[in-house]
Motif scaffolding. Structure first.
Motif, PDB file in Angstrom:
ATOM      1  N   LEU A   1       0.867  -1.252  -0.085  1.00  0.00           N
ATOM      2  CA  LEU A   1       0.093   0.024  -0.019  1.00  0.00           C
ATOM      3  C   LEU A   1       0.945   1.204   0.070  1.00  0.00           C
ATOM      4  O   LEU A   1       1.977   1.347   0.605  1.00  0.00           O
ATOM      5  CB  LEU A   1      -0.939  -0.047   1.117  1.00  0.00           C
ATOM      6  N   GLU A   2       0.589   2.142  -0.870  1.00  0.00           N
ATOM      7  CA  GLU A   2       1.425   3.390  -0.795  1.00  0.00           C
ATOM      8  C   GLU A   2       0.678   4.632  -0.349  1.00  0.00           C
ATOM      9  O   GLU A   2      -0.318   5.144  -0.438  1.00  0.00           O
ATOM     10  CB  GLU A   2       1.559   3.599  -2.445  1.00  0.00           C
ATOM     11  N   ALA A   3       1.679   5.566   0.253  1.00  0.00           N
ATOM     12  CA  ALA A   3       1.113   6.833   0.653  1.00  0.00           C
ATOM     13  C   ALA A   3       2.087   7.970   0.285  1.00  0.00           C
ATOM     14  O   ALA A   3       3.610   7.452   0.611  1.00  0.00           O
ATOM     15  CB  ALA A   3       0.814   6.809   2.256  1.00  0.00           C
ATOM     16  N   GLU A   4       1.727   9.096  -0.307  1.00  0.00           N
ATOM     17  CA  GLU A   4       2.864   9.898  -0.339  1.00  0.00           C
ATOM     18  C   GLU A   4       2.642  11.241   0.255  1.00  0.00           C
ATOM     19  O   GLU A   4       3.250  12.375   0.118  1.00  0.00           O
ATOM     20  CB  GLU A   4       2.787  10.221  -1.978  1.00  0.00           C
ATOM     21  N   SER A   5       1.636  11.230   1.285  1.00  0.00           N
ATOM     22  CA  SER A   5       1.463  12.235   2.429  1.00  0.00           C
ATOM     23  C   SER A   5       1.132  11.735   3.849  1.00  0.00           C
ATOM     24  O   SER A   5       0.676  10.767   3.821  1.00  0.00           O
ATOM     25  CB  SER A   5       0.517  13.258   1.782  1.00  0.00           C
ATOM     26  N   VAL A   6       1.175  12.559   4.708  1.00  0.00           N
ATOM     27  CA  VAL A   6       0.731  12.260   5.966  1.00  0.00           C
ATOM     28  C   VAL A   6      -0.781  11.778   5.891  1.00  0.00           C
ATOM     29  O   VAL A   6      -1.383  10.693   6.531  1.00  0.00           O
ATOM     30  CB  VAL A   6       1.149  13.300   7.124  1.00  0.00           C
ATOM     31  N   GLY A   7      -1.736  12.512   5.052  1.00  0.00           N
ATOM     32  CA  GLY A   7      -2.997  12.428   5.011  1.00  0.00           C
ATOM     33  C   GLY A   7      -3.387  11.028   4.720  1.00  0.00           C
ATOM     34  O   GLY A   7      -4.239  10.244   5.168  1.00  0.00           O
ATOM     35  N   GLN A   8      -2.676  10.885   3.516  1.00  0.00           N
ATOM     36  CA  GLN A   8      -2.919   9.339   2.692  1.00  0.00           C
ATOM     37  C   GLN A   8      -2.384   8.501   3.727  1.00  0.00           C
ATOM     38  O   GLN A   8      -3.217   7.143   3.883  1.00  0.00           O
ATOM     39  CB  GLN A   8      -2.086   9.214   1.748  1.00  0.00           C
TER      40      GLN A   8
END
Length: 219
Positions: A34-41
């Motif tokens: 799973l990928e996130a590129e920001s704290v929100g994601q």
């Protein structure tokens, strides 16, 4: 029957995320990535996948506020191992990452085979520290950093939202709480940190920011 691994990658550089994906898919059969590129994601992924086995966290993703996101995740999701991956690899950054609850630290300059060893070690419940950083006893947390780390997950989340410039009314809406409850949390935060205003609390929180002082080049 064992469930396949579930690993979250939190990094704002697409090429580096893809490199990690290539490494992980080649080493772990059936792994869910799973990928996130920001704290929100990242926060959304953690809420939806609190059964994840590992989080690979770049300390510099947008709105991370230095070590604050690491502290918040370790407080809120203690069951998920966190392996910090960072372009900053000085001993202080490594030591503070471990002090704030990371299970290991991988410099982004690490060779692929070493990265694989680190990830497998942390998944096996071991701690991983880069070569040359074995003695971290000299890296201690200052008093304010320790106070911030002692905040409850909700208090720390609200403090981070203060730092993002959100008003009490906006924070209340985001968290589904009343404005009075936010004010009560703010008072508790001020008391724990020994400050009197939001501005002072945010300044105190900056103790957990990364040291951006350029590191001297090795001879």
């Amino acid at each position: 029957m064992l469930q396949p691994l579930k690993i979250i990658i939190a990094d704002d550089h697409p090429l580096f995320r893809q490199a990690l994906i290539n490494i992980l898919t080649s080493q772990f059969d059936g792994v869910t990535l799973l990928e996130a590129e920001s704290v929100g994601q990242l926060e959304a992924l953690l809420m939806a996948h609190d059964d994840a086995d590992l989080l690979l966290l770049d300390l510099n993703i947008p709105n991370a506020h230095g070590f604050n996101t690491l502290v918040n995740i370790r407080n809120s999701y203690p069951q998920i191992g966190v392996l910090v991956i960072s372009g900053q690899e000085d001993k202080v950054t490594v030591g503070k990452s471990i002090s704030f609850g990371a299970a290991g630290f991988i410099p982004k300059s690490t060779a692929v085979d070493e990265m694989v060893k680190a990830i497998k070690a942390v998944l096996a419940g071991q701690q991983w520290i880069p070569h040359g950083c074995g003695d971290l006893a000299s890296v201690t947390l200052d008093s304010m950093s320790s106070k911030i780390a002692s905040l409850s997950p909700r208090q720390h989340r609200i403090l981070m939202m203060f730092a993002d410039g959100l008003l009490n009314k906006q924070i209340a809406y985001e968290l589904g709480l009343s404005e009075a409850t936010i004010k009560a949390h703010a008072s508790a935060i001020f008391l724990k940190l020994g400050v009197h205003t939001r501005t002072q609390a945010v300044i105190a929180m900056s103790q957990l920011y990364l040291d951006q002082t350029p590191q001297p080049e090795q001879a």
